[in-house]
Scaffold this motif. Structure first.
Motif, PDB file in Angstrom:
ATOM      1  N   GLY A 118      71.660  27.526  41.770  1.00  0.00           N
ATOM      2  CA  GLY A 118      72.703  28.531  41.619  1.00  0.00           C
ATOM      3  C   GLY A 118      73.009  28.877  40.177  1.00  0.00           C
ATOM      4  O   GLY A 118      73.583  29.934  39.885  1.00  0.00           O
ATOM      5  N   PHE A 217      70.995  34.195  45.093  1.00  0.00           N
ATOM      6  CA  PHE A 217      72.448  34.303  44.910  1.00  0.00           C
ATOM      7  C   PHE A 217      72.827  34.281  43.436  1.00  0.00           C
ATOM      8  O   PHE A 217      73.825  34.891  43.036  1.00  0.00           O
ATOM      9  N   ALA A 227      77.609  31.121  42.965  1.00  0.00           N
ATOM     10  CA  ALA A 227      76.238  31.020  43.467  1.00  0.00           C
ATOM     11  C   ALA A 227      75.944  29.624  43.983  1.00  0.00           C
ATOM     12  O   ALA A 227      75.285  29.444  45.013  1.00  0.00           O
ATOM     13  N   THR A 230      77.817  29.097  47.394  1.00  0.00           N
ATOM     14  CA  THR A 230      77.202  29.859  48.476  1.00  0.00           C
ATOM     15  C   THR A 230      75.889  29.242  48.909  1.00  0.00           C
ATOM     16  O   THR A 230      75.581  29.165  50.107  1.00  0.00           O
ATOM     17  N   THR A 231      75.092  28.772  47.960  1.00  0.00           N
ATOM     18  CA  THR A 231      73.824  28.133  48.290  1.00  0.00           C
ATOM     19  C   THR A 231      74.041  26.870  49.107  1.00  0.00           C
ATOM     20  O   THR A 231      73.365  26.631  50.115  1.00  0.00           O
TER      21      THR A 231
END
Length: 304
Positions: A118, A217, A227, A230-231
């Protein structure tokens, strides 16, 4: 990330871009031929010198150490209780690394890899160094490939860290000898170590799809934490879906579906079917999310 670490990363980026880090004046850019390798070497150097990366690998190494110490101090280990291979550690310390992988794969490995993946592009953007990297003659596509290669290198380092730390602490605290396989056969210590390296390779490949997702992301934002989160959330969601029988049709397409499928490497003879299926599955995610990341990155405005 510390200020010193950011400065080190920015300086390396500036040098790679063909700028003098102190004055900002242009210097002779590196020849286009071979600049990709120089960029990759710079990326790996910065990545593995970061305190955060060292801390993440140290945390992964702590998992097998804690497991081994806990079992050593325990009076007994009940068969069938706890992660796979846990009840065999007292008979053979080489199983510490494999048991630690079973513990680390669902949460700890995705957590560390999500942090690294990320941060690939978003971290550079947040520190203001991405624009300097893009001034290098490598081009955006090659820079993106180098960033993914760095994340992939961390996947290898993470898997090896767990296996090597587990093997060393297991040999220190428990007896070591010929290793019984799941098929009932027994192999020598040397062959068992080679199989454990193959398991580490299996786990590293298993994380490549997630790295590609994190890379995508990372191109969408200049906030690395977003990022990363979300990952990691995608990894958790994939594992939850993989545990639901109601969506069994979806299971073979989930990037986490084969994460714990390395048991075939502990049979005699070795069956490479699962290894190949996992590699193909991860390659599909790398291609799809790599293409999405490239499409986004080629049109991303980083100079405004």
């Amino acid at each position: 990330m510390s200020t010193t670490e950011n400065a080190s990363g920015a300086e390396s980026s500036a040098i790679t871009a063909g700028l003098h880090p102190s004055s900002g004046e242009s210097v002779a850019p590196a020849p286009r031929r071979g600049v990709g390798w120089a960029l990759l070497a710079s990326e790996l150097s910065v990545l593995f010198r970061r305190r955060r990366t060292i801390a993440l690998l140290a945390a992964l190494a702590a998992i097998p150490i804690l497991i081994a110490v806990a079992i050593r101090l325990s009076s007994s280990t009940r068969a069938g209780r706890g992660p796979a291979f846990l009840d065999q550690i007292t008979q053979n310390g080489l199983f510490v690394g494999v048991a630690a992988l079973v513990v680390a794969i669902p949460l700890f490995l995705p957590l560390t890899i999500g942090v690294v993946a990320g941060d690939t592009i978003a971290g550079e953007a947040s520190h203001g160094t991405l624009r300097y990297l893009l001034m290098a003659p490598a081009g955006r596509a090659r820079l993106l490939l180098v960033k993914f290669a760095g994340a992939a290198a961390f996947c290898v380092a993470a898997a090896l860290t767990v296996v090597v730390a587990g093997t060393l602490i297991g040999a220190l605290l428990f007896p070591v000898g010929p290793v019984p396989l799941l098929s009932g056969d027994t192999v020598s210590v040397g062959e068992a170590l080679l199989r454990f390296l193959a398991i580490a390779a299996f786990v590293a490949i298993s994380m490549l799809g997630m790295s590609a997702i994190g890379l995508f992301f990372s191109t969408l934002t200049s906030v690395p934490v977003g990022a990363m989160a979300t990952t990691i959330a995608f990894a958790v969601a994939s594992q939850i879906l993989d545990a639901l029988p109601q969506v069994a049709w979806l299971h073979p397409w989930l990037f986490s579906h084969q994460w714990l499928g390395f048991a075939d490497l502990l049979r005699q003879p070795i069956s490479w079917q699962t290894f190949g299926d996992n590699a193909v599955l991860q390659a599909g995610y790398v291609v799809v999310f790599g293409a999405l990341a490239l499409a986004r990155f080629l049109t991303k405005d980083v100079l405004s």
